[in-house]
Scaffold this active site. Sequence first.
Site, PDB file in Angstrom:
ATOM      1  N   ASN A 114       0.805  -1.240   0.000  1.00 12.74           N
ATOM      2  CA  ASN A 114       0.000   0.000   0.000  1.00 12.74           C
ATOM      3  C   ASN A 114       0.837   1.289   0.000  1.00 12.74           C
ATOM      4  OD1 ASN A 114       0.632  -0.720   2.672  1.00 12.74           O
ATOM      5  ND2 ASN A 114      -1.100   0.411   3.485  1.00 12.74           N
ATOM      6  N   GLY A 187       2.205  -6.015   7.441  1.00 17.11           N
ATOM      7  CA  GLY A 187       1.159  -6.621   6.609  1.00 17.11           C
ATOM      8  C   GLY A 187      -0.052  -6.951   7.450  1.00 17.11           C
ATOM      9  N   SER A 188      -0.797  -7.962   7.021  1.00 12.48           N
ATOM     10  CA  SER A 188      -2.058  -8.265   7.698  1.00 12.48           C
ATOM     11  C   SER A 188      -1.841  -9.062   8.981  1.00 12.48           C
ATOM     12  CB  SER A 188      -2.945  -9.067   6.741  1.00 12.48           C
ATOM     13  OG  SER A 188      -2.312 -10.288   6.447  1.00 12.48           O
ATOM     14  N   GLU A 209       4.101  -5.216  12.281  1.00 12.94           N
ATOM     15  CA  GLU A 209       3.304  -3.996  12.051  1.00 12.94           C
ATOM     16  C   GLU A 209       2.067  -4.442  11.289  1.00 12.94           C
ATOM     17  OE1 GLU A 209       3.928  -0.833  13.010  1.00 12.94           O
ATOM     18  OE2 GLU A 209       5.837  -1.293  13.984  1.00 12.94           O
ATOM     19  N   CYS A 243      -2.943   1.699   6.412  1.00 16.06           N
ATOM     20  CA  CYS A 243      -3.174   0.886   7.620  1.00 16.06           C
ATOM     21  C   CYS A 243      -3.807   1.687   8.743  1.00 16.06           C
ATOM     22  CB  CYS A 243      -1.873   0.244   8.073  1.00 16.06           C
ATOM     23  SG  CYS A 243      -0.581   1.447   8.387  1.00 16.06           S
ATOM     24  N   GLU A 333     -11.256  -5.578   8.464  1.00 12.26           N
ATOM     25  CA  GLU A 333     -10.633  -4.292   8.140  1.00 12.26           C
ATOM     26  C   GLU A 333     -11.033  -3.926   6.710  1.00 12.26           C
ATOM     27  OE1 GLU A 333      -6.365  -4.561   8.033  1.00 12.26           O
ATOM     28  OE2 GLU A 333      -6.107  -2.428   7.630  1.00 12.26           O
TER      29      GLU A 333
HETATM   30  P1  NAD Z   1      -0.341  -9.346   3.548  1.00 10.82           P
HETATM   31  O1  NAD Z   1      -0.178  -9.735   4.980  1.00 10.82           O
HETATM   32  O2  NAD Z   1      -1.356 -10.076   2.755  1.00 10.82           O
HETATM   33  O3  NAD Z   1       1.048  -9.542   2.781  1.00 10.82           O
HETATM   34  C1  NAD Z   1       2.284  -8.971   3.164  1.00 10.82           C
HETATM   35  C2  NAD Z   1       3.410  -9.774   2.499  1.00 10.82           C
HETATM   36  O4  NAD Z   1       3.519 -11.025   3.164  1.00 10.82           O
HETATM   37  C3  NAD Z   1       3.121 -10.133   1.039  1.00 10.82           C
HETATM   38  O5  NAD Z   1       3.709  -9.207   0.181  1.00 10.82           O
HETATM   39  C4  NAD Z   1       3.720 -11.521   0.859  1.00 10.82           C
HETATM   40  O6  NAD Z   1       5.017 -11.441   0.339  1.00 10.82           O
HETATM   41  C5  NAD Z   1       3.788 -12.081   2.247  1.00 10.82           C
HETATM   42  N1  NAD Z   1       2.808 -13.136   2.452  1.00 10.82           N
HETATM   43  C6  NAD Z   1       1.478 -13.122   2.173  1.00 10.82           C
HETATM   44  N2  NAD Z   1       0.888 -14.278   2.539  1.00 10.82           N
HETATM   45  C7  NAD Z   1       1.889 -15.039   3.051  1.00 10.82           C
HETATM   46  C8  NAD Z   1       1.925 -16.353   3.623  1.00 10.82           C
HETATM   47  N3  NAD Z   1       0.831 -17.103   3.738  1.00 10.82           N
HETATM   48  N4  NAD Z   1       3.109 -16.829   4.045  1.00 10.82           N
HETATM   49  C9  NAD Z   1       4.231 -16.072   3.952  1.00 10.82           C
HETATM   50  N5  NAD Z   1       4.241 -14.837   3.426  1.00 10.82           N
HETATM   51  C10 NAD Z   1       3.095 -14.328   2.987  1.00 10.82           C
HETATM   52  O7  NAD Z   1      -0.593  -7.772   3.555  1.00 10.82           O
HETATM   53  P2  NAD Z   1      -0.853  -6.783   2.351  1.00 10.82           P
HETATM   54  O8  NAD Z   1      -2.108  -7.181   1.642  1.00 10.82           O
HETATM   55  O9  NAD Z   1       0.370  -6.622   1.532  1.00 10.82           O
HETATM   56  O10 NAD Z   1      -1.113  -5.407   3.156  1.00 10.82           O
HETATM   57  C11 NAD Z   1      -2.341  -5.103   3.743  1.00 10.82           C
HETATM   58  C12 NAD Z   1      -2.332  -5.290   5.252  1.00 10.82           C
HETATM   59  O11 NAD Z   1      -1.186  -4.712   5.807  1.00 10.82           O
HETATM   60  C13 NAD Z   1      -3.503  -4.586   5.930  1.00 10.82           C
HETATM   61  O12 NAD Z   1      -4.031  -5.416   6.941  1.00 10.82           O
HETATM   62  C14 NAD Z   1      -2.876  -3.353   6.541  1.00 10.82           C
HETATM   63  O13 NAD Z   1      -3.550  -2.821   7.654  1.00 10.82           O
HETATM   64  C15 NAD Z   1      -1.529  -3.861   6.899  1.00 10.82           C
HETATM   65  N6  NAD Z   1      -0.561  -2.768   6.992  1.00 10.82           N
HETATM   66  C16 NAD Z   1      -0.044  -2.444   8.192  1.00 10.82           C
HETATM   67  C17 NAD Z   1       0.841  -1.388   8.294  1.00 10.82           C
HETATM   68  C18 NAD Z   1       1.439  -0.962   9.604  1.00 10.82           C
HETATM   69  O14 NAD Z   1       2.353  -0.155   9.582  1.00 10.82           O
HETATM   70  N7  NAD Z   1       0.970  -1.454  10.731  1.00 10.82           N
HETATM   71  C19 NAD Z   1       1.199  -0.679   7.149  1.00 10.82           C
HETATM   72  C20 NAD Z   1       0.639  -1.051   5.942  1.00 10.82           C
HETATM   73  C21 NAD Z   1      -0.234  -2.104   5.856  1.00 10.82           C
END
Ligand code: NAD
Length: 456
Positions: A114, A187-188, A209, A243, A333
């Site tokens: 994002n 990430g999520s 995060e 996020c 979310e």
């Molecule tokens: P995501 O968790 O789906 O993916 C993040 C990364 O993890 C991916 O690019 C991928 O390489 C890896 N990944 C995905 N599934 C995996 C698995 N099963 N096993 C191992 N690796 C895997 O997140 P996203 O869709 O890229 O981002 C959106 C989420 O991130 C939202 O929930 C958002 O709130 C959160 N986010 C948090 C922050 C923060 O600073 N706290 C910032 C930005 C986004």
Amino acid sequence: MDLQSIASVLRDSFQTKGVTPVDLREKKLELLKALIVRREADIMASLKADLGKSSFETYTTEIGFILEEISYTIKHLTAWTKIKKVKTPIALFPGTSRIHPEPYGVVLIISPWNYPFQLCLSPFIAAIAAGNKIVLKPSEFAPHTSSVIKNIIEEIFQSDDVVVVEGGLEETQALLTQRFDYIFFTGSTAVGKVMMKAAAEYLTPVTLELGGKSPCLIEQSANLDIAAKRIVWGKFLNAGQTCVAPDYVLVPRSLESELIERMRYHLKSFYGEDVRTSTDYPRIVNHKHFDRLKKLIIEDKIAVGGENNREENFIAPTILKGVAWSDGIMEEEIFGPILPLIPYDSLDEAINSILKYPKPLAFYVFSEVPQKQKDIIARVPFGGGCINDTVVHLANPNLPFGGVGTSGIGSYHGQKSFDTFTHYKSVYRQGSLVDIPLRYPPYNAKKLSVVRFFLR
Ligand code: NAD
């Protein structure tokens, strides 16, 4: 380099080359800054291609943010990396005590799509500043930005210092089987659990995060116009794919209609009559997220917006009125440009409803009464947030940024970023000339009374 052996190659390099001197870390950060400035047009183009971001938004939330972070880090690095002398209790006389900051070693940084430039480079800068070797995994869902990042990093850093791994699930899983000394994941929440499980195998420390539903609470005394303007700004920035975007708004029932009118007014002044033609309004990252978001729109509760176009991954800023806690949109979310308004009758009821959800990453309160602001902030646990504003708390390097509970573990920004990638090694130093016999057996009543005197 073979994907399976990356961590061990970097560990060998860490052990044989020794810790990178602080002046070299500074030099690398300066080179990085200069290269980002030179490649600004490419970075802008990649974010346009991945998310349709405007130059203003890209500069403010991605490039400028990172340049500022590098400058701040360089400015403070000498102080942060100093060995610090601390007090030693009299019972340990005549020794001295010091804290030595040292890098963890080989760290893995995984980032989302994002804010694909900022969220990848922000922890990276700190990990370099702290002297670590790094494996960096940008998001596969922002492929243009991922490629620019790889290109920039490889121009400055040697392959036994930093490796950028592009790719998705398969590559990430291959990395997670290896032993790292630290894992920093953004990430999520669902994938955060995967990270923590993998880290547990080697007891690797983690920063997670994550995300969640960040509430926005409008209290009766709020300046409604300012609240409306700052909420729609924070929500529809990056088309809601932030996020810390306000996920939903709690508004006194009597103020809901007026709030909608003011939000409508400000949206029009931001993006014009037809949002689709505004170059300032980004797109949804891909069809998968477009389809997910479209299902969240409750047709008969649309107060503003609702227009969408799958081919362009466009969803207009959409405000839903009279939303109930039981509506489907309140189950996950949102992470997109849909803003549910939930009317409430009493402040207590509103706060208690927020407390039923997991602790959010962010929380925003709008109120003109300082005591109310204080009371509300004290009752709701959350990662970070604002009073009478949204999102901007993360731009202050003196405020640690991170979640709590399911919204994250650990925090970063400013010195906290350096601390995250640093182990603080404690060392007590004793000389050999004096050797007080008190602690050695055989013990007796006199020794015990001396110990009692010091330890009480
Ligand atoms: P995501 O968790 O789906 O993916 C993040 C990364 O993890 C991916 O690019 C991928 O390489 C890896 N990944 C995905 N599934 C995996 C698995 N099963 N096993 C191992 N690796 C895997 O997140 P996203 O869709 O890229 O981002 C959106 C989420 O991130 C939202 O929930 C958002 O709130 C959160 N986010 C948090 C922050 C923060 O600073 N706290 C910032 C930005 C986004």
